[in-house]
Design an enzyme around this catalytic site. Structure first.
Site, PDB file in Angstrom:
ATOM      1  N   TYR A 125       0.805  -1.216   0.000  1.00 31.44           N
ATOM      2  CA  TYR A 125       0.000   0.000   0.000  1.00 31.44           C
ATOM      3  C   TYR A 125       0.842   1.273   0.000  1.00 31.44           C
ATOM      4  CZ  TYR A 125      -3.684   3.287   1.360  1.00 31.44           C
ATOM      5  OH  TYR A 125      -4.566   4.345   1.403  1.00 31.44           O
ATOM      6  N   LYS A 174      -2.341 -14.080   2.844  1.00 29.90           N
ATOM      7  CA  LYS A 174      -2.378 -14.758   1.541  1.00 29.90           C
ATOM      8  C   LYS A 174      -1.093 -15.582   1.392  1.00 29.90           C
ATOM      9  CE  LYS A 174      -4.474 -15.458  -2.464  1.00 29.90           C
ATOM     10  NZ  LYS A 174      -5.757 -16.178  -2.566  1.00 29.90           N
ATOM     11  N   ASP A 207      -9.185 -13.828   0.653  1.00 30.77           N
ATOM     12  CA  ASP A 207     -10.384 -13.931  -0.166  1.00 30.77           C
ATOM     13  C   ASP A 207     -11.503 -14.662   0.557  1.00 30.77           C
ATOM     14  OD1 ASP A 207      -8.326 -15.785  -0.485  1.00 30.77           O
ATOM     15  OD2 ASP A 207      -8.994 -16.457  -2.440  1.00 30.77           O
ATOM     16  N   ASP A 231      -6.738  -2.277   4.178  1.00 36.04           N
ATOM     17  CA  ASP A 231      -7.425  -1.159   3.525  1.00 36.04           C
ATOM     18  C   ASP A 231      -8.723  -1.639   2.887  1.00 36.04           C
ATOM     19  OD1 ASP A 231      -7.622   1.537   2.382  1.00 36.04           O
ATOM     20  OD2 ASP A 231      -7.150   0.556   0.485  1.00 36.04           O
ATOM     21  N   ASP A 235     -12.888  -1.183   4.603  1.00 38.00           N
ATOM     22  CA  ASP A 235     -13.985  -0.567   3.859  1.00 38.00           C
ATOM     23  C   ASP A 235     -15.125  -1.547   3.633  1.00 38.00           C
ATOM     24  OD1 ASP A 235     -12.674   1.839   3.748  1.00 38.00           O
ATOM     25  OD2 ASP A 235     -12.897   2.072   1.582  1.00 38.00           O
TER      26      ASP A 235
END
Length: 337
Positions: A125, A174, A207, A231, A235
């Site tokens: 990020y 991940k 995921d 991030d 949201d």
């Protein structure tokens, strides 16, 4: 005792929601005094820079800031003001609660009460090593994960769970594909988790975590993850409970902390007096928790909930016909009821 904090009124709707929030804080008699400083487009016009040194000095001096949304040009040009603040003050922990409130545009008007703890200073990020080839055909960046960064964010998440009586921490990664970076994060997280045997710990691939959040969000309590995943997940969690208008955020480091509304500056409604101040008010509640004024933070959150439940003088995004100012008035009237 009084405490002075730096206050950034922000761009767009920022000044409107900040004024409402400060009125509510003053009504709570929490002993705060304010040093107003500039950042964003207002600072650019006044000082020729989005983030003046005087603002950085104020945050360093007071160690706490309350910030309204800022506008940063998208794409080329300036990097994110938020990212720059996190780097300057090593604000490694981004803490984003998502809580169900009544009478919101939410698919989950009850039973969601979770916190995303996001590493804030490393990973993809922050955009290290960004480059585009001369022919414009290839773009690259570097993703860097460290043992130090992973350990302190995971420890923060478990300490938060212990301190606030939460019972479960979900480690999101991940590592099945990103074996070096996510792999290191997961390895360190497991080592840290072993020191908190009273707290349930589980692991989810990112995921799968997203899928589980939209199917059964009440299974989550504290989520800890890396910067880019955090991030996105934070949201997503805001969307579960009615959107960014109800989403506060805290950026916390060893020497400073900045509390904010995480939504944008909404220039399309700026000046109309209809901006919802809840996200910044909830950020102010996080600030009060940080200052060991948990009793006042509880009064504030309870008054917000009661106002939403009554739908009394709330803004149009929440189905009312009120203004930013009347919304604040309604909350103030319920602070000590």
């Amino acid at each position: 005792m009084s405490k002075t904090i730096a206050v950034i009124r922000g761009d767009g709707i920022g000044p409107e929601i900040m004024d409402a929030t400060l009125r509510v804080l003053d009504a709570l008699s929490v002993g705060l005094e304010y040093e107003f400083v500039e950042a964003g487009l207002v600072a650019q016009e006044k000082f020729g820079t989005l983030l003046p040194q005087s603002t950085l000095d104020s945050i360093a001096r007071h160690r706490i800031a309350l910030k309204s949304p800022l506008t940063t040009p998208v794409g080329e040009g300036f990097s994110s003001i938020n990212v720059e603040l996190r780097k300057r003050f090593d604000l490694y922990a981004n803490v984003r609660p998502a809580i169900s409130f009544p009478n919101t545009r939410s698919r989950f008007p009850e039973n969601v009460d979770l916190v995303t703890v996001r590493e804030n200073t490393e990973g993809a990020y922050i955009g290290e090593g960004q480059a585009v080839s001369e022919d414009g055909a290839t773009a690259t960046l570097t993703q860097r994960i460290t043992r130090h960064g992973s350990e302190r964010i995971v420890r923060y998440a478990f300490d938060l769970a212990r301190r606030t009586g939460r019972r479960k921490v979900s480690i999101v990664h991940k590592a099945n594909i990103l074996k070096s970076t996510s792999g290191l994060f997961l390895k360190v997280a497991r080592e840290v988790a072993a020191g908190y045997p009273e707290i349930v710990c589980n692991e989810l691939i990112v995921d799968n975590c997203c899928m589980q959040l939209v199917m059964v969000p009440e299974q989550f309590d504290v989520i800890v993850t890396t910067n880019l995943f955090g991030d996105i997940i934070s949201d997503l969690c805001a969307g579960l409970v009615g959107g960014l208008g109800l989403a506060p955020g805290a950026n916390i480091g060893a020497d400073a902390a900045i509390f904010e509304a995480v939504h944008g500056s909404a220039p399309d409604i700026a000046g109309k007096g209809i901006a919802n101040p809840c996200a910044l008010l909830l950020g102010a509640a996080q600030l009060l928790d940080h200052l060991n004024q948990g009793d006042k933070a509880l009064l504030l959150r309870t008054a917000i909930r009661a106002t939403l439940e009554a739908r009394d003088r709330v803004t149009p995004d929440l189905g009312g016909s009120g203004t930013t100012s009347t919304f604040a008035d309604s909350i103030i009237s319920r602070l000590f009821n």
